[in-house]
Design an enzyme around this catalytic site. Structure first.
Site, PDB file in Angstrom:
ATOM      1  N   HIS A   1     -23.594   4.421  44.173  1.00 24.72           N
ATOM      2  CA  HIS A   1     -23.245   3.162  44.839  1.00 24.72           C
ATOM      3  C   HIS A   1     -24.387   2.141  44.713  1.00 24.72           C
ATOM      4  O   HIS A   1     -25.110   2.144  43.744  1.00 24.72           O
ATOM      5  CB  HIS A   1     -22.839   3.432  46.284  1.00 24.72           C
TER       6      HIS A   1
ATOM      7  N   GLU B   1     -24.161   5.005  52.875  1.00 22.50           N
ATOM      8  CA  GLU B   1     -24.481   6.014  51.863  1.00 22.50           C
ATOM      9  C   GLU B   1     -25.501   5.506  50.844  1.00 22.50           C
ATOM     10  O   GLU B   1     -26.422   6.229  50.448  1.00 22.50           O
ATOM     11  CB  GLU B   1     -23.199   6.447  51.145  1.00 22.50           C
TER      12      GLU B   1
ATOM     13  N   HIS C   1     -25.238  11.747  46.210  1.00 18.90           N
ATOM     14  CA  HIS C   1     -24.252  11.096  47.077  1.00 18.90           C
ATOM     15  C   HIS C   1     -24.286  11.687  48.480  1.00 18.90           C
ATOM     16  O   HIS C   1     -24.858  12.750  48.699  1.00 18.90           O
ATOM     17  CB  HIS C   1     -22.835  11.272  46.511  1.00 18.90           C
TER      18      HIS C   1
ATOM     19  N   GLU D   1     -23.260  16.238  47.054  1.00 22.44           N
ATOM     20  CA  GLU D   1     -22.747  15.515  48.227  1.00 22.44           C
ATOM     21  C   GLU D   1     -23.508  16.028  49.446  1.00 22.44           C
ATOM     22  O   GLU D   1     -23.250  17.111  49.959  1.00 22.44           O
ATOM     23  CB  GLU D   1     -21.245  15.752  48.389  1.00 22.44           C
TER      24      GLU D   1
END
Length: 263
Positions: free
Chosen positions: A10, A24, A79, A142
């Site tokens: 991102h 995030e 992430h 993650e």
């Protein structure tokens, strides 16, 4: 010299998952920079390249294209998760992953879980761009859920971020067979830029709460751009103080500019 590509997911206009006061994009950038600093400081013959080192937006195709062009030996995409019920940690490889990607995932997953603890959601395979379009062994991690309160509370703790960084570093080092530097090889002074020094903790919390800094990378060098932003925030607050609570800040700003020109 091994080349490690670390991709902070991102960024910029894309905040990623947002909940419980967490974005995030901020968490993964801090983790990515921490991985680079620690790997290069602690291990021999390794260079860490970043998709982004600031809060900028990059298309997925640009991220993998740059990693492929750089000839990176491995890629790890960082992430945080959302929508996962009880939360926890999980990792992903491509559905038709190479044997080396599977080995990289195994080393990373076990090392991160060993440091992080909590719920293990497992080593998974999925058709994700970052692990599909990368020409080198690639894994996507993650790291906890921003929308699960317990996980979000953990992500706000410096010790947890440190554990996530350390887990990634150990997993990468184990997969590549990196050799640790001796004390003589290491710089005389090392620090984690994501953790404020003890003597500055209270002040750092205060200036963050007052909006002068965003709370990230307290130990990093400040750029001229960042200095300009902080100085301008101070300037505006001084104008408000001078104008008074009910004064007109815009008028005060114009008056100040006029005085500056005259002098």
């Amino acid at each position: 010299m091994f080349k490690v590509w670390i991709d902070a997911g991102h960024g910029g206009k894309d905040p990623g998952a947002v909940a419980n006061g967490i974005q995030e994009k901020d968490i993964v950038l801090n983790v990515s920079i921490g991985i680079k600093n620690r790997l290069e400081a602690d291990y021999e013959k390794v260079q860490v390249l970043l998709s982004r080192s600031t809060d900028v937006f990059l298309e997925l195709r640009d991220r993998t294209a740059k990693a492929n062009a750089a000839g990176a030996d491995i890629l790890v995409s960082i992430h945080c998760n959302a929508g996962g019920g009880k939360g926890g940690f999980e990792s992903f490889r491509y559905t038709s992953a190479s044997e080396n990607s599977i080995k990289l995932q195994d080393k990373l997953h076990k090392a991160i879980m060993g440091k992080l603890g909590g719920i293990d959601r497992g080593q998974k395979a999925q058709n994700l761009h970052m692990v599909r379009e990368s020409k080198m062994p690639a894994v996507l991690t993650e790291n906890l859920f921003v929308d699960v309160v317990d996980d979000a509370d953990r992500l706000k703790q410096a010790s947890v971020i440190d554990a996530i960084i350390d887990g990634h570093v150990q997993g990468i080092a184990a997969y590549l067979g990196l050799v640790q530097k001796t004390k003589e090889d290491k710089p005389l002074s090392q620090r984690d830029i994501n953790v404020p020094s003890k003597w500055a903790e209270v002040t750092w919390e205060e200036v963050t709460a007052n909006g002068y800094f965003d709370g990230t990378r307290p130990g990093a060098m400040i750029t001229r751009e960042e200095t300009a932003i902080v100085t301008n925030r101070l300037r505006k607050n001084f104008l408000k103080l001078i104008a008074g609570i009910n004064g007109n800040v815009a008028d005060m700003d114009e008056r100040l500019k006029k005085i500056e020109k005259e002098n």
